[in-house]
Design a protein around this motif. Structure first.
Motif, short mmCIF file in Angstrom:
data_model
loop_
_atom_site.label_atom_id
_atom_site.label_comp_id
_atom_site.label_asym_id
_atom_site.label_seq_id
_atom_site.Cartn_x
_atom_site.Cartn_y
_atom_site.Cartn_z
N LEU A 183 -10.46 -4.54 -27.59
CA LEU A 183 -10.52 -5.91 -27.09
C LEU A 183 -10.86 -5.95 -25.60
N LEU A 184 -10.30 -5.04 -24.84
CA LEU A 184 -10.59 -4.99 -23.41
C LEU A 184 -12.05 -4.63 -23.16
N GLU A 185 -12.57 -3.71 -23.95
CA GLU A 185 -13.97 -3.31 -23.79
C GLU A 185 -14.93 -4.44 -24.15
N LEU A 186 -14.49 -5.34 -25.01
CA LEU A 186 -15.30 -6.52 -25.33
C LEU A 186 -15.29 -7.53 -24.19
N GLY A 187 -14.36 -7.36 -23.26
CA GLY A 187 -14.30 -8.27 -22.11
C GLY A 187 -13.10 -9.18 -22.09
N HIS A 188 -12.19 -9.07 -23.07
CA HIS A 188 -11.00 -9.92 -23.11
C HIS A 188 -10.00 -9.50 -22.04
N LEU A 244 -1.51 -20.32 -29.45
CA LEU A 244 -2.70 -21.17 -29.31
C LEU A 244 -2.37 -22.51 -28.65
N ARG A 245 -1.09 -22.88 -28.63
CA ARG A 245 -0.69 -24.13 -27.97
C ARG A 245 -0.44 -23.96 -26.48
N LEU A 246 -0.48 -22.73 -25.98
CA LEU A 246 -0.23 -22.50 -24.55
C LEU A 246 -1.30 -23.20 -23.71
N PRO A 247 -0.95 -23.64 -22.49
CA PRO A 247 -1.96 -24.26 -21.61
C PRO A 247 -3.16 -23.33 -21.36
N ASP A 248 -2.88 -22.03 -21.26
CA ASP A 248 -3.95 -21.04 -21.11
C ASP A 248 -3.81 -20.05 -22.27
N PRO A 249 -4.34 -20.40 -23.44
CA PRO A 249 -4.12 -19.57 -24.63
C PRO A 249 -4.88 -18.24 -24.55
N PRO A 250 -4.49 -17.28 -25.37
CA PRO A 250 -5.19 -16.00 -25.38
C PRO A 250 -6.59 -16.14 -25.99
N THR A 251 -7.47 -15.24 -25.60
CA THR A 251 -8.79 -15.17 -26.24
C THR A 251 -8.80 -14.12 -27.34
N ALA A 252 -7.73 -13.32 -27.41
CA ALA A 252 -7.62 -12.29 -28.44
C ALA A 252 -6.15 -12.06 -28.77
N VAL A 281 -9.26 -11.37 -33.39
CA VAL A 281 -8.00 -11.00 -34.04
C VAL A 281 -8.12 -9.58 -34.57
N ILE A 282 -7.08 -8.78 -34.34
CA ILE A 282 -6.99 -7.42 -34.89
C ILE A 282 -5.66 -7.26 -35.61
N GLY A 283 -5.71 -6.71 -36.81
CA GLY A 283 -4.50 -6.42 -37.58
C GLY A 283 -4.13 -4.95 -37.50
N PHE A 284 -3.24 -4.55 -38.42
CA PHE A 284 -2.80 -3.15 -38.47
C PHE A 284 -2.40 -2.84 -39.91
N ASP A 285 -2.96 -1.82 -40.49
CA ASP A 285 -2.69 -1.27 -41.83
C ASP A 285 -3.98 -1.06 -42.60
N ASP A 286 -4.93 -2.01 -42.51
CA ASP A 286 -6.15 -2.00 -43.31
C ASP A 286 -5.84 -2.12 -44.79
N LEU A 287 -5.07 -3.16 -45.14
CA LEU A 287 -4.81 -3.45 -46.55
C LEU A 287 -6.10 -3.93 -47.22
N PRO A 288 -6.21 -3.79 -48.53
CA PRO A 288 -7.48 -4.10 -49.21
C PRO A 288 -8.03 -5.50 -48.94
N THR A 341 -13.70 -9.66 -34.35
CA THR A 341 -13.63 -9.43 -32.90
C THR A 341 -15.03 -9.57 -32.30
N ALA A 342 -15.08 -10.20 -31.11
CA ALA A 342 -16.34 -10.42 -30.39
C ALA A 342 -16.00 -10.67 -28.93
N PRO A 343 -16.97 -10.59 -28.03
CA PRO A 343 -16.71 -10.90 -26.62
C PRO A 343 -16.20 -12.34 -26.47
N PRO A 344 -15.34 -12.59 -25.48
CA PRO A 344 -14.84 -13.97 -25.27
C PRO A 344 -15.95 -14.88 -24.81
N ASN A 345 -15.84 -16.16 -25.19
CA ASN A 345 -16.87 -17.12 -24.77
C ASN A 345 -16.45 -17.89 -23.54
#
Length: 346
Positions: A183-188, A244-252, A281-288, A341-345
């Protein structure tokens, strides 16, 4: 020429000759009391049970061949509410099938420690071994299994792995590091983390990996962006919506498992936030299901099938008399990049 002195009979051989009557004499109890302890029956005072079990451990009592272990692997889960458990079952079942063993499955309905009834049933069945998944057996339960020569292997332990108890895990810290770095390498820079309960080492390690990646990149962590949630869809939905309701929400948002990430997907949908254009968004486990999510989910692959197989293989080895070359095995995690996942806009 003097004949060589013969060493005393090996300890292992002497131990095989110890009888129930001998154990009773050494423990200062009756033979029926020893039998009740050996069979996991109730009606024996705790101090008496502990004294008998100590003698059994010291003298290595083994049951006669007629009472050989049952050809089953006892598999214990704290809960069976997701595909996460099914992936582990597949791994255990594969090894069991290769060794002509059956699998007995127990769900504890969210409890981490099996109850007394389970202990008695297992001691009566005398399985080839026990694999405890995300569960905590008490010291007394571990002692009872050991006194009956029932191997125990813990998979993804909820407590700190104990050196004397064989355990299987994954490189959770490395997985958290890789996901956050991506995520950091994408620019987030506004990168949030939904952790699971931090008293569990696997969750704490993923959170620590996230923190390490942010620190290495010189990106300050906003305390509002780090939330401890439940490892279910509901937790991701609730805490994802709050982020997502924060005044300055996350980009990732990096989540501790795929179920949380699925909840974040729904929180974004309800808020009209597009993934990945406005939120990565990134998860963890890689479920089917992750490859069929909309969009397909970037996640950290945890080798759950392989972990289940490794735990079962360790049980089989110990039951056959082999000493495993390690008491703790961690299998590698891997970042799987898809379309969430993609670079932030902004």
């Amino acid at each position: 020429m003097t004949a060589p002195r013969r060493d005393p009979e090996p300890a292992g051989q002497r131990r095989r000759e110890v009888t129930v009557a001998g154990i009773a004499k050494l423990a200062g109890v009756s033979a029926p009391t020893v039998s009740r302890v050996l069979n996991g029956k109730s009606g024996v005072a705790l101090d008496t049970r502990q004294r008998v079990e100590a003698v059994i451990r010291e003298h290595g009592y083994r049951r006669p061949e007629a009472e050989a272990p049952a050809a089953i692997i006892e598999l214990v889960f704290h809960a069976l509410e997701s595909l996460w458990a099914l992936e582990i079952i597949r791994g255990v079942e594969r090894v069991a099938r290769e060794n002509d063993l059956a699998v007995v499955l127990t769900e504890m309905e969210g409890r981490l420690t099996p109850g007394h009834a389970w202990t008695e049933q297992v001691l009566t069945r005398r399985p080839t071994g026990v694999v405890a998944v995300f569960s905590e057996l008490t010291v007394a339960q571990q002692s009872q299994l050991a006194s009956r020569s029932i191997p125990l292997v813990v998979l993804d332990p909820t407590g700190e792995p104990m050196h004397e108890t064989p355990s299987i895990g994954a490189t959770n810290w490395s997985g958290g590091l890789a996901a956050t770095r991506h995520l950091l390498e994408l620019g987030h820079r506004r990168v949030a983390m939904l952790s699971g309960p931090v008293q569990w080492p696997c969750c704490r390690a993923r959170l620590d990996g996230y923190r390490a990646a942010m620190e290495m990149a010189g990106v300050p962590i906003d305390p509002q962006l780090v939330r401890v949630s439940t490892l279910y869809v509901e937790g991701g939905l609730r805490d994802g919506a709050a982020l997502l309701r924060l005044p300055d929400p996350p980009t990732a948002i990096f989540t501790a498992n795929d179920l949380q990430a699925h909840g974040v997907y729904e929180a974004a949908r309800q808020a009209g936030v597009r993934i990945p254009q406005e939120l990565s968004v990134i998860g963890f486990d890689d479920l089917p299901f992750t490859q069929w999510a909309g969009p397909p989910m970037t996640t950290v692959r945890q080798p759950l099938v392989e972990m289940g197989a490794a735990a079962a293989e360790m049980v089989v080895r110990i039951a056959s008399g082999e000493q495993p070359p390690y008491n703790r095995l961690e299998l590698a995690t891997e970042l799987v990049v898809r379309q969430s996942t993609a670079p932030p806009n902004r």
